[in-house]
Design a protein around this motif. Structure first.
Motif, short mmCIF file in Angstrom:
data_model
loop_
_atom_site.label_atom_id
_atom_site.label_comp_id
_atom_site.label_asym_id
_atom_site.label_seq_id
_atom_site.Cartn_x
_atom_site.Cartn_y
_atom_site.Cartn_z
N SER A 132 0.82 -1.21 0.00
CA SER A 132 0.00 0.00 0.00
C SER A 132 0.86 1.26 0.00
N PRO A 133 0.52 2.23 -0.86
CA PRO A 133 1.26 3.50 -0.86
C PRO A 133 0.82 4.44 0.27
N THR A 134 -0.33 4.14 0.88
CA THR A 134 -0.84 5.03 1.93
C THR A 134 -0.71 4.44 3.32
N ASN A 135 -0.35 3.16 3.40
CA ASN A 135 -0.16 2.51 4.70
C ASN A 135 1.09 1.64 4.61
N ALA A 136 2.21 2.30 4.48
CA ALA A 136 3.47 1.60 4.20
C ALA A 136 3.84 0.63 5.31
N ILE A 137 4.29 -0.58 4.90
CA ILE A 137 4.78 -1.58 5.85
C ILE A 137 6.23 -1.25 6.19
N GLN A 138 6.52 -1.17 7.46
CA GLN A 138 7.87 -0.83 7.89
C GLN A 138 8.81 -2.02 7.71
N ASN A 139 9.99 -1.74 7.21
CA ASN A 139 11.07 -2.74 7.11
C ASN A 139 10.65 -3.97 6.30
N PHE A 140 10.03 -3.72 5.16
CA PHE A 140 9.71 -4.83 4.26
C PHE A 140 9.77 -4.35 2.82
N SER A 141 10.57 -5.05 2.01
CA SER A 141 10.74 -4.66 0.60
C SER A 141 10.73 -5.90 -0.28
N VAL A 142 10.23 -5.74 -1.50
CA VAL A 142 10.23 -6.81 -2.49
C VAL A 142 11.08 -6.36 -3.67
N HIS A 143 11.93 -7.27 -4.16
CA HIS A 143 12.83 -6.98 -5.28
C HIS A 143 12.57 -7.97 -6.40
N PHE A 144 12.82 -7.55 -7.62
CA PHE A 144 12.49 -8.38 -8.79
C PHE A 144 13.68 -8.42 -9.75
N LYS A 145 14.02 -9.64 -10.18
CA LYS A 145 15.11 -9.83 -11.14
C LYS A 145 14.61 -10.68 -12.31
N CYS A 146 14.96 -10.26 -13.52
CA CYS A 146 14.60 -11.02 -14.72
C CYS A 146 15.53 -10.58 -15.84
N LYS A 147 16.62 -11.36 -16.06
CA LYS A 147 17.64 -10.97 -17.04
C LYS A 147 17.08 -10.90 -18.46
N GLU A 148 16.06 -11.72 -18.75
CA GLU A 148 15.51 -11.71 -20.11
C GLU A 148 14.68 -10.46 -20.39
N TYR A 149 14.15 -9.83 -19.36
CA TYR A 149 13.38 -8.59 -19.53
C TYR A 149 13.83 -7.60 -18.45
N PRO A 150 15.06 -7.13 -18.56
CA PRO A 150 15.59 -6.24 -17.50
C PRO A 150 14.80 -4.94 -17.35
N GLU A 151 14.15 -4.50 -18.43
CA GLU A 151 13.38 -3.26 -18.36
C GLU A 151 12.15 -3.40 -17.47
N LEU A 152 11.79 -4.65 -17.11
CA LEU A 152 10.62 -4.88 -16.26
C LEU A 152 10.99 -5.10 -14.79
N GLU A 153 12.28 -4.93 -14.46
CA GLU A 153 12.72 -5.17 -13.08
C GLU A 153 12.39 -4.00 -12.14
N ASP A 154 12.12 -2.83 -12.73
CA ASP A 154 11.87 -1.64 -11.92
C ASP A 154 10.49 -1.72 -11.27
N LEU A 155 10.44 -1.64 -9.94
CA LEU A 155 9.18 -1.71 -9.20
C LEU A 155 8.78 -0.36 -8.60
N ASP A 156 9.43 0.71 -9.07
CA ASP A 156 9.13 2.04 -8.54
C ASP A 156 7.85 2.57 -9.18
N ARG A 157 6.85 2.86 -8.37
CA ARG A 157 5.58 3.36 -8.91
C ARG A 157 5.65 4.85 -9.21
N GLY A 158 6.74 5.50 -8.82
CA GLY A 158 6.87 6.92 -9.07
C GLY A 158 5.99 7.74 -8.14
N ASP A 159 5.82 9.00 -8.49
CA ASP A 159 5.06 9.90 -7.61
C ASP A 159 3.70 10.22 -8.21
N ILE A 160 3.09 9.23 -8.87
CA ILE A 160 1.82 9.50 -9.55
C ILE A 160 0.73 9.93 -8.59
N LEU A 161 0.71 9.37 -7.37
CA LEU A 161 -0.32 9.76 -6.41
C LEU A 161 -0.11 11.18 -5.89
#
Length: 731
Positions: free
Chosen positions: A201-230
């Motif tokens: 949740s962007p409005t109820n952030a969980i403390q000390n917990f992160s998810v990371h993503f790796k995929c060498k075949e599609y490196p452009e899809l590894e970014d999980l940053d939602r940006g500042d759209i909200l």
């Protein structure tokens, strides 16, 4: 007789694993989400998801690794090997948090079987915190497919080793799932990335917990940053709803220059606005929070907020989060669990569509115990608690729509974009004419060099006069002109698209309303016929049983139905109206009040309608009854919302000298935004399930009959209760 000692025992067959995994879990994304939740429940701070060798399913590996507490031998042999083990559920029931203050997300005891959905083989390595031993488990899920085997007949090895994966002081669990059951295509990876972006949740952030993503075949899809759209919202509401359904919210409106206006409202009875029986019981769902950001999707408008439609599409929708974790499938692309698109189709311009909002419904295990996950981990069980939560969430959306309606009405419409585009085209034509009228000069075309020119070039040059007039245009001007042409072309494409969308929405809305109208007319004919037939039978019953209470109650209901028939008959479409229709207004007022009599009595609404002079209005009975029915229906609705049952008042005053009818009530006051927009177009309403047509139609009907309907200011002497008051005037 049966021997009391002859008992039967359920024996789960091995295929149950396939049912709990492959058959129960919809797709790969759901499976990965389940295994990430296991990391959270293990107090992990980091979970990494890695995809390898996607082009060949037989070589595909899905790796999910966390740095949580890990599992010891007793846990692996006990809870981990016991399907539907209730350990996590017990912790939740007791509200017993982990060392890091987390309540477990899992409760069914079957989440581990998500690995069976993802692949045919599982290699698990786990090292408990503080242990020098690493445990290795290898499972071939294929052996569980045997129809003649039982779960307790199939074993798999548990090996104890010195740390190889979690070396040093590291601890946690690593799952390597091999041989994917279905190929992973780019679209599947994109879907997983989108779910990972929205996982927390962007409005109820969980403390000390992160998810990371790796995929060498599609490196452009590894970014999980939602940006500042909200942070780039155009309209926003942040609403807290308590266990009684009372709402406290802040509404934000951001102008295109970045200026933010706030409106704070405390303790509004939202439950009464979404549930007719609100006085009888409280919502079952418990207290929760709703945050919704919204935008108008016009291209030019989106530019004002440094966004594009494509960026909005990635995160658009209404998601539900429990303790900061998203519950699938709410908020997925194509999932419109609130029916927002249908609402917008019925009321375009007034309601937000699913692709215009990014919303979060924040629930918790502690405060929302009646909101329970489905066994397949896709959504909540749709009981009373779920529907109460859904209705209240729609109520919050209605608050946002009501608060923002004035700002939205003032925004530039696609038709205005078309006018601006026409202005640009005129400017472009003017520049071209200026260039054409520039000084000309005569030039001679040199004879072709036959030695180097091709035959086609020679023929082309020969067609040009030896002497011709030309205009010299600087290259910079040509480039500027070219850019303007491209800009106009792009604007034209977007404007045409926006106009098409608006027209299609309006077309769908009016086709829907036409269908309802035709169906209602057919129903009214049949209904009138059935009521007429019922009348004779009821009269015969009354003659035979004059003192029967049930028959007397039936007579009361029947009289109410007759009033409805009279009102429907008055409103029925007539091809040819009288040239100069006239009606006594008090007769139509009585008919309208009779039609609403049951609702008025049931909700203890006090009617103040003094006798007095009557007057003739130049309008048909059908038209005036429609106007009065709309105004009275609105008044009784908002009076029913009022919590003080002994103080619900509706006043109707007829002034024959001035030819006016004033209808006032002491219910909720009308929002200033609604007041300013109500009579200027359809689909303007503050009711959660309202269409916003009644008062607009009433205004249009009266306008055609040389009449008018208007709000009365709260300090107007004719506004009896200084609340919602309308005056109908005939000129």
């Amino acid at each position: 007789m049966t021997d009391s000692d002859d008992k039967l025992y359920l024996k789960p067959v091995a295929r149950m694993v396939k049912i709990l995994g492959e058959h129960l879990i919809r797709d790969n994304t759901v499976g990965v989400m389940e295994l990430i939740k296991n990391g959270y429940d293990a107090d992990a701070e980091n979970v990494t998801v890695e995809l390898k060798n996607l082009s060949d399913p037989t070589r595909t590996e899905i790796i999910i690794q966390d740095d949580g507490t890990g599992m010891d031998e007793a846990t692996i042999k006990g809870p981990w090997c016991e399907p539907a083990h209730g350990g996590k559920q017990n912790e939740k029931d007791k509200l017993k948090p982990s060392k890091k203050g987390r309540l477990p997300l899992g409760e069914k005891g079957v989440g581990r079987f998500a690995s069976q959905k993802l692949g045919r083989y599982l290699e698990m390595v786990t090292r408990p915190e503080g242990s020098s031993i690493e445990y290795h488990v290898n499972i071939d899920w294929n052996i569980f497919d045997k129809a003649d085997s039982y779960l307790d007949q199939i074993g798999f090895p548990l090996e104890k080793k010195s740390p190889q994966v979690f070396t040093g002081d590291k601890h946690g669990t690593r799952l390597v799932i091999k041989e994917a059951r279905t190929p992973w295509k780019r679209l599947d990876v994109q879907k997983l990335q989108a779910s990972l972006i929205r996982l927390l949740s962007p409005t109820n952030a969980i403390q000390n917990f992160s998810v990371h993503f790796k995929c060498k075949e599609y490196p452009e899809l590894e970014d999980l940053d939602r940006g500042d759209i909200l942070g780039k919202f155009q309209f926003k509401i942040d609403c807290l709803i308590d266990e009684k359904g009372m709402a406290t919210y802040t509404y934000y409106n951001r102008s295109k220059d970045g200026k933010i206006e706030e409106v704070k409202v405390e303790n509004t009875n939202l439950w009464s606005q979404v549930n007719e029986d609100w006085e009888k019981f409280d919502p079952m769902c418990g207290s929760f929070r709703v945050v919704i950001c919204a935008w108008l999707r016009g291209t030019e408008n989106m530019k004002n907020y440094d966004l594009t439609r494509a960026q909005l599409d990635i995160l658009a929708g209404m998601s539900i989060y429990r303790d900061g974790f998203r519950i699938l499938p709410y908020g997925d692309s194509g999932d419109d669990w609130l029916g927002l698109d249908l609402r917008r189709t019925n009321q375009p311009g007034d309601k937000y569509g699913n692709n215009q909002v990014i919303g979060q419904v924040e629930i918790s295990q502690e405060k929302n115990r009646n909101l329970i996950d489905k066994t397949n981990r896709e959504g909540l069980q749709e009981g009373e608690a779920y529907f109460d939560m859904r209705d209240l969430t729609l109520g919050v959306l209605t608050l946002l729509e009501t608060e923002s309606i004035e700002q939205r009405s003032s925004m530039k419409k696609p038709t205005e974009s078309a006018k601006a585009l026409k202005t640009k085209l005129n400017e472009l034509e003017k520049k071209i004419e200026e260039m054409k009228s520039s000084p000309q000069k005569t030039v001679e075309i040199p004879a072709p060099q036959t030695a180097t020119a091709t035959e086609a070039q020679i023929e082309a040059i020969q067609e040009i006069p030896v002497k011709t007039n030309v205009v010299e245009i600087p290259v910079e001007k040509l480039h500027d002109l070219e850019e303007q042409v491209h800009g106009v072309n792009a604007s034209m494409t977007e404007t045409i698209k926006e106009l098409s969308e608006v027209q299609e929405e309006k077309r769908e809305a009016f086709l829907h309303l036409m269908g309802i109208g035709l169906a209602a007319e057919r129903f009214s004919h049949e209904f009138e016929r059935m009521v007429a037939g019922l009348s004779g039978n009821l009269r015969a019953l009354e003659e035979r049983h004059p003192y029967d209470r049930n028959i007397k109650a039936l007579r009361h209901i029947f009289d109410s139905l007759k009033n409805e028939v009279i009102l429907m008959g008055a409103a029925r479409y007539v091809r040819k109206m009288a040239a100069n229709p006239e009606v006594k207004v008090r007769e139509v007022i009585k008919m309208s009040l009779d039609a609403h009599a049951s609702y008025i009595n049931d909700n203890q609404i006090q009617i103040e309608y003094p006798d007095g002079d009557d007057f003739i209005a130049k309008i048909s009975t059908a038209s005036l009854s429609q106007v009065l029915d709309n105004v009275i229906a609105n008044a009784t609705y908002w009076l029913n919302v009022k919590s003080e049952m002994n103080d619900r008042k509706l006043s109707i005053v007829v002034n024959a000298a001035n030819k006016t009818i004033t209808i006032s009530n002491n219910g909720s006051k009308i929002s200033p935004n609604i007041k300013r927009a109500l009579f200027h177009g359809p689909f303007v309403t503050s009711k959660p399930d309202g269409r916003g047509l009644g008062l607009f139609i009433s205004h249009e009907i009266l306008k055609r009959h040389n009449g008018n309907i208007e709000f009365l200011a709260e300090d107007d002497s004719n506004n009896k209760y200084q609340s919602a008051s309308f005056m109908i005037t005939f000129h």
